[in-house]
Design a protein around this motif. Structure first.
Motif, PDB file in Angstrom:
ATOM      1  N   GLY A  11      12.860  57.549   1.205  1.00  0.00           N
ATOM      2  CA  GLY A  11      12.393  58.928   1.087  1.00  0.00           C
ATOM      3  C   GLY A  11      13.488  59.892   1.480  1.00  0.00           C
ATOM      4  N   ASP A  34      15.684  57.788  -2.591  1.00  0.00           N
ATOM      5  CA  ASP A  34      14.670  58.813  -2.869  1.00  0.00           C
ATOM      6  C   ASP A  34      14.207  58.736  -4.322  1.00  0.00           C
ATOM      7  N   ALA A  35      12.897  58.749  -4.509  1.00  0.00           N
ATOM      8  CA  ALA A  35      12.336  58.599  -5.856  1.00  0.00           C
ATOM      9  C   ALA A  35      12.518  59.840  -6.732  1.00  0.00           C
ATOM     10  N   GLN A  36      12.791  61.001  -6.120  1.00  0.00           N
ATOM     11  CA  GLN A  36      12.934  62.232  -6.914  1.00  0.00           C
ATOM     12  C   GLN A  36      14.282  62.260  -7.629  1.00  0.00           C
ATOM     13  N   TRP A  47       2.686  74.942  -5.375  1.00  0.00           N
ATOM     14  CA  TRP A  47       2.335  76.040  -6.272  1.00  0.00           C
ATOM     15  C   TRP A  47       3.312  77.203  -6.095  1.00  0.00           C
ATOM     16  N   LEU A  50       3.427  79.640  -2.932  1.00  0.00           N
ATOM     17  CA  LEU A  50       3.391  79.074  -1.572  1.00  0.00           C
ATOM     18  C   LEU A  50       4.550  79.608  -0.723  1.00  0.00           C
ATOM     19  N   LEU A  52       6.071  79.463   3.464  1.00  0.00           N
ATOM     20  CA  LEU A  52       5.962  78.767   4.740  1.00  0.00           C
ATOM     21  C   LEU A  52       5.033  79.534   5.671  1.00  0.00           C
ATOM     22  N   PHE A  53       4.433  78.816   6.617  1.00  0.00           N
ATOM     23  CA  PHE A  53       3.599  79.519   7.581  1.00  0.00           C
ATOM     24  C   PHE A  53       4.365  79.850   8.860  1.00  0.00           C
ATOM     25  N   ARG A 100      13.222  54.330  -6.633  1.00  0.00           N
ATOM     26  CA  ARG A 100      11.869  54.148  -6.088  1.00  0.00           C
ATOM     27  C   ARG A 100      11.756  52.757  -5.456  1.00  0.00           C
ATOM     28  N   THR A 129       8.260  58.646   3.440  1.00  0.00           N
ATOM     29  CA  THR A 129       7.838  58.897   2.057  1.00  0.00           C
ATOM     30  C   THR A 129       6.784  59.996   1.923  1.00  0.00           C
ATOM     31  N   TRP A 132       2.356  63.715   0.037  1.00  0.00           N
ATOM     32  CA  TRP A 132       2.066  64.467  -1.193  1.00  0.00           C
ATOM     33  C   TRP A 132       1.733  63.544  -2.356  1.00  0.00           C
ATOM     34  N   PHE A 286      -4.602  64.500   2.070  1.00  0.00           N
ATOM     35  CA  PHE A 286      -3.642  63.478   1.646  1.00  0.00           C
ATOM     36  C   PHE A 286      -3.749  62.262   2.551  1.00  0.00           C
ATOM     37  N   HIS A 292       4.482  50.754  -0.425  1.00  0.00           N
ATOM     38  CA  HIS A 292       5.672  49.892  -0.423  1.00  0.00           C
ATOM     39  C   HIS A 292       5.739  49.004   0.822  1.00  0.00           C
ATOM     40  N   GLY A 322       7.444  61.375   9.912  1.00  0.00           N
ATOM     41  CA  GLY A 322       7.069  62.583   9.160  1.00  0.00           C
ATOM     42  C   GLY A 322       5.667  62.586   8.585  1.00  0.00           C
ATOM     43  N   ALA A 332       5.115  66.216  10.725  1.00  0.00           N
ATOM     44  CA  ALA A 332       5.011  66.546   9.294  1.00  0.00           C
ATOM     45  C   ALA A 332       5.374  68.002   9.043  1.00  0.00           C
ATOM     46  N   LEU A 334       8.802  70.990   9.203  1.00  0.00           N
ATOM     47  CA  LEU A 334      10.268  71.102   9.201  1.00  0.00           C
ATOM     48  C   LEU A 334      10.804  71.124  10.626  1.00  0.00           C
TER      49      LEU A 334
HETATM   50  C1  LIG Z   1       0.621  72.806   0.835  1.00  0.00           C
HETATM   51  C2  LIG Z   1       1.523  72.477   1.980  1.00  0.00           C
HETATM   52  C3  LIG Z   1       2.088  73.495   2.748  1.00  0.00           C
HETATM   53  C4  LIG Z   1       2.925  73.177   3.816  1.00  0.00           C
HETATM   54  N1  LIG Z   1       3.478  74.196   4.544  1.00  0.00           N
HETATM   55  C5  LIG Z   1       4.335  73.889   5.547  1.00  0.00           C
HETATM   56  C6  LIG Z   1       4.999  74.934   6.272  1.00  0.00           C
HETATM   57  O1  LIG Z   1       4.773  76.113   6.047  1.00  0.00           O
HETATM   58  N2  LIG Z   1       5.891  74.591   7.236  1.00  0.00           N
HETATM   59  C7  LIG Z   1       6.169  73.293   7.524  1.00  0.00           C
HETATM   60  O2  LIG Z   1       7.009  73.027   8.380  1.00  0.00           O
HETATM   61  N3  LIG Z   1       5.522  72.297   6.886  1.00  0.00           N
HETATM   62  C8  LIG Z   1       4.632  72.559   5.900  1.00  0.00           C
HETATM   63  N4  LIG Z   1       4.015  71.536   5.222  1.00  0.00           N
HETATM   64  C9  LIG Z   1       4.171  70.150   5.684  1.00  0.00           C
HETATM   65  C10 LIG Z   1       5.470  69.431   5.364  1.00  0.00           C
HETATM   66  O3  LIG Z   1       6.582  70.159   5.830  1.00  0.00           O
HETATM   67  C11 LIG Z   1       5.680  69.054   3.907  1.00  0.00           C
HETATM   68  O4  LIG Z   1       4.572  68.346   3.449  1.00  0.00           O
HETATM   69  C12 LIG Z   1       6.945  68.219   3.680  1.00  0.00           C
HETATM   70  O5  LIG Z   1       7.155  68.126   2.307  1.00  0.00           O
HETATM   71  C13 LIG Z   1       6.897  66.806   4.275  1.00  0.00           C
HETATM   72  O6  LIG Z   1       8.212  66.248   4.198  1.00  0.00           O
HETATM   73  P1  LIG Z   1       8.470  64.679   4.110  1.00  0.00           P
HETATM   74  O7  LIG Z   1       9.932  64.499   4.051  1.00  0.00           O
HETATM   75  O8  LIG Z   1       7.709  63.986   5.167  1.00  0.00           O
HETATM   76  O9  LIG Z   1       7.777  64.249   2.731  1.00  0.00           O
HETATM   77  P2  LIG Z   1       8.126  64.672   1.225  1.00  0.00           P
HETATM   78  O10 LIG Z   1       8.620  66.061   1.127  1.00  0.00           O
HETATM   79  O11 LIG Z   1       6.948  64.281   0.432  1.00  0.00           O
HETATM   80  O12 LIG Z   1       9.358  63.718   0.886  1.00  0.00           O
HETATM   81  C14 LIG Z   1       9.194  62.342   0.717  1.00  0.00           C
HETATM   82  C15 LIG Z   1      10.185  61.862  -0.323  1.00  0.00           C
HETATM   83  O13 LIG Z   1      10.043  60.448  -0.448  1.00  0.00           O
HETATM   84  C16 LIG Z   1      10.003  60.105  -1.807  1.00  0.00           C
HETATM   85  N5  LIG Z   1       9.261  58.855  -1.964  1.00  0.00           N
HETATM   86  C17 LIG Z   1       7.935  58.640  -1.862  1.00  0.00           C
HETATM   87  N6  LIG Z   1       7.654  57.325  -2.075  1.00  0.00           N
HETATM   88  C18 LIG Z   1       8.851  56.723  -2.312  1.00  0.00           C
HETATM   89  C19 LIG Z   1       9.236  55.372  -2.609  1.00  0.00           C
HETATM   90  N7  LIG Z   1       8.334  54.394  -2.681  1.00  0.00           N
HETATM   91  N8  LIG Z   1      10.546  55.095  -2.805  1.00  0.00           N
HETATM   92  C20 LIG Z   1      11.482  56.081  -2.720  1.00  0.00           C
HETATM   93  N9  LIG Z   1      11.167  57.384  -2.443  1.00  0.00           N
HETATM   94  C21 LIG Z   1       9.865  57.683  -2.240  1.00  0.00           C
HETATM   95  C22 LIG Z   1       9.330  61.285  -2.479  1.00  0.00           C
HETATM   96  O14 LIG Z   1       9.613  61.316  -3.847  1.00  0.00           O
HETATM   97  C23 LIG Z   1       9.934  62.463  -1.699  1.00  0.00           C
HETATM   98  O15 LIG Z   1      11.149  62.887  -2.265  1.00  0.00           O
HETATM   99  C24 LIG Z   1       3.177  71.825   4.144  1.00  0.00           C
HETATM  100  C25 LIG Z   1       2.592  70.819   3.377  1.00  0.00           C
HETATM  101  C26 LIG Z   1       1.773  71.138   2.304  1.00  0.00           C
HETATM  102  C27 LIG Z   1       1.138  70.017   1.521  1.00  0.00           C
END
Ligand SMILES: Cc1cc2nc3c(=O)[nH]c(=O)nc-3n(C[C@H](O)[C@H](O)[C@H](O)COP(=O)(O)OP(=O)(O)OC[C@H]3O[C@@H](n4cnc5c(N)ncnc54)[C@H](O)[C@@H]3O)c2cc1C
Length: 353
Positions: A11, A34-36, A47, A50, A52-53, A100, A129, A132, A286, A292, A322, A332, A334
């Motif tokens: 991820g 990273d899968a992206q 959306w 959106l 940040l809060f 992935r 990962t 979302w 979620f 995996h 995370g 979860a 930043l």
């Molecule tokens: C609607 C919404 C609003 C939010 N607002 C805030 C905010 O205001 N402030 C704040 O701090 N946080 C906020 N968050 C929470 C959080 O910061 C985010 O959800 C953030 O994207 C989480 O980061 P992450 O790195 O854990 O996951 P992700 O951003 O989901 O990154 C995970 C990565 O792993 C990859 N991945 C997944 N599965 C695999 C696999 N099997 N193999 C390889 N790669 C894979 C994905 O493609 C992705 O690129 C919000 C969340 C949501 C849903």
């Protein structure tokens, strides 16, 4: 050909990058898969409206302050994507994409990471990962007979997509309130917002900074054996970000109780009243994206894995980062992911030394 690294991070969203920052500081050899196809993780898919809060200065990963976005106290998602892209470049983090990972399994003294782009062995794995990618939809009767369109938070982009339609938004958390508020901004959307309990707004002057403090205070209390402070949930469910506040104050965000079932043409409440609907948007949360890790046989309740800090109890070479408070207070977010990332990297360095 099988490749090898001290650590494989799965991820490359904010959690994976924070892990990379601290693995580098511990002088470990690692790769981030990273899968992206581009940087930004889930922020690339949210959306349009959106924001940040928390202000930028309170939304930073370790080492590099998020710059302010011109004209915005609360930055939007494109600003976060730019920040994450810059972050991985600045620290020269070895992200490989799109890659992935399909499985992690024990392989003698190593963990074996199987991906569409190859196989890695590693002394330790950090799974980052996110959630979302695993939308949760509740088992509400009639979901399969509803003839309109159903989508989850992850599929929502902008109100114009629903012009002239009767839309039911389900969910009393931040996503539900923000999407409902977003829809009120469009003429011609007939909105019904339903929540399981009456909406609980945080005080208007409270933003993400207070959530981080509340999550940290709770973790500290629990670690010290003191009474549970209730953490973030004790403050409320909905951060009253400016668009939510405006819609609420204009009387446009009136929540109804949760309906009992769907029919082909709409929704029906327990008292027999009903509403016609063209679309239902499920803002119902979620689950962690952990499929995996299934070969390791570690799954616990609600799709979680038992952890001590970030380390999996049943597999000390695996860290989870995370996903929520169960992998570190406010991990979860930043600003919250930096500390558990630092602790995970330090533990991994000690394990591999
Ligand atoms: C609607 C919404 C609003 C939010 N607002 C805030 C905010 O205001 N402030 C704040 O701090 N946080 C906020 N968050 C929470 C959080 O910061 C985010 O959800 C953030 O994207 C989480 O980061 P992450 O790195 O854990 O996951 P992700 O951003 O989901 O990154 C995970 C990565 O792993 C990859 N991945 C997944 N599965 C695999 C696999 N099997 N193999 C390889 N790669 C894979 C994905 O493609 C992705 O690129 C919000 C969340 C949501 C849903």
């Amino acid at each position: 050909m099988t490749q090898h690294a001290d650590v494989v991070v799965i991820g490359g969203g904010q959690a994976g990058l924070a892990a990379g920052y601290h693995l580098r500081r511990n002088k470990l050899d690692f790769v981030i898969l990273d899968a992206q196809s581009a940087p930004g993780g889930a922020w690339r898919h949210t959306w349009d409206s959106l924001h940040l809060f928390s202000p930028a200065a309170f939304s930073s990963l370790p080492g590099r302050l998020m710059p302010a976005q011109a004209g915005q106290e609360y930055p939007d998602a494109t600003h976060v994507v730019d920040y994450l892209a810059d972050y991985e470049q600045r620290y020269d983090l070895p992200v490989q994409r799109p890659v992935r990972v399909s499985a992690v399994r024990p392989d003698g003294g190593w963990l074996r990471v199987e991906a569409d782009a190859g196989v890695w062995t590693a002394g330790a794995v950090v799974s980052a990962t996110g959630t979302w990618w695993r939308p949760f939809l509740p088992a509400v009767p009639g979901r399969e007979v509803f003839a309109g369109r159903q989508l989850h938070t992850t599929g929502y982009r902008r109100p114009a997509d629903f012009a002239g339609q009767r839309v039911v938004v389900v969910g009393g958390g931040n996503s539900g309130a923000q999407i409902a508020a977003d829809l009120t901004a469009s003429d011609g959307v007939d909105l019904t917002w339903v929540t399981q309990r009456p909406p609980r707004y945080l005080a208007d002057d409270i933003d993400g900074r207070a959530l981080f403090d509340a999550a940290t205070a709770r973790r500290r209390a629990l670690d010290e054996g003191a009474a549970d402070t209730g953490g973030v949930a004790s403050l409320g469910d909905i951060v009253a970000v400016p668009p939510v506040r405006s819609a609420r104050d204009a009387g446009l965000l009136k929540a109804q109780p949760m309906f009992e079932r769907l029919t082909s043409g709409g929704v029906v409440w327990a008292d027999g009243t009903s509403a016609r609907a063209d679309v239902v948007i499920w803002c119902t949360g979620f689950r962690p994206a952990l499929s995996h890790l299934a070969p390791l046989g570690l799954r616990g309740t609600r799709g979680h894995i038992a952890t001590e800090g970030t380390r999996a109890v049943g597999e000390p070479r695996l860290h989870l980062l995370g996903y929520g408070d169960w992998t570190g207070p406010a991990s979860a977010t930043l600003i919250g992911v930096g500390r558990p990332a630092r602790e995970a990297a330090a533990e991994i360095a000690a394990l591999l030394s």
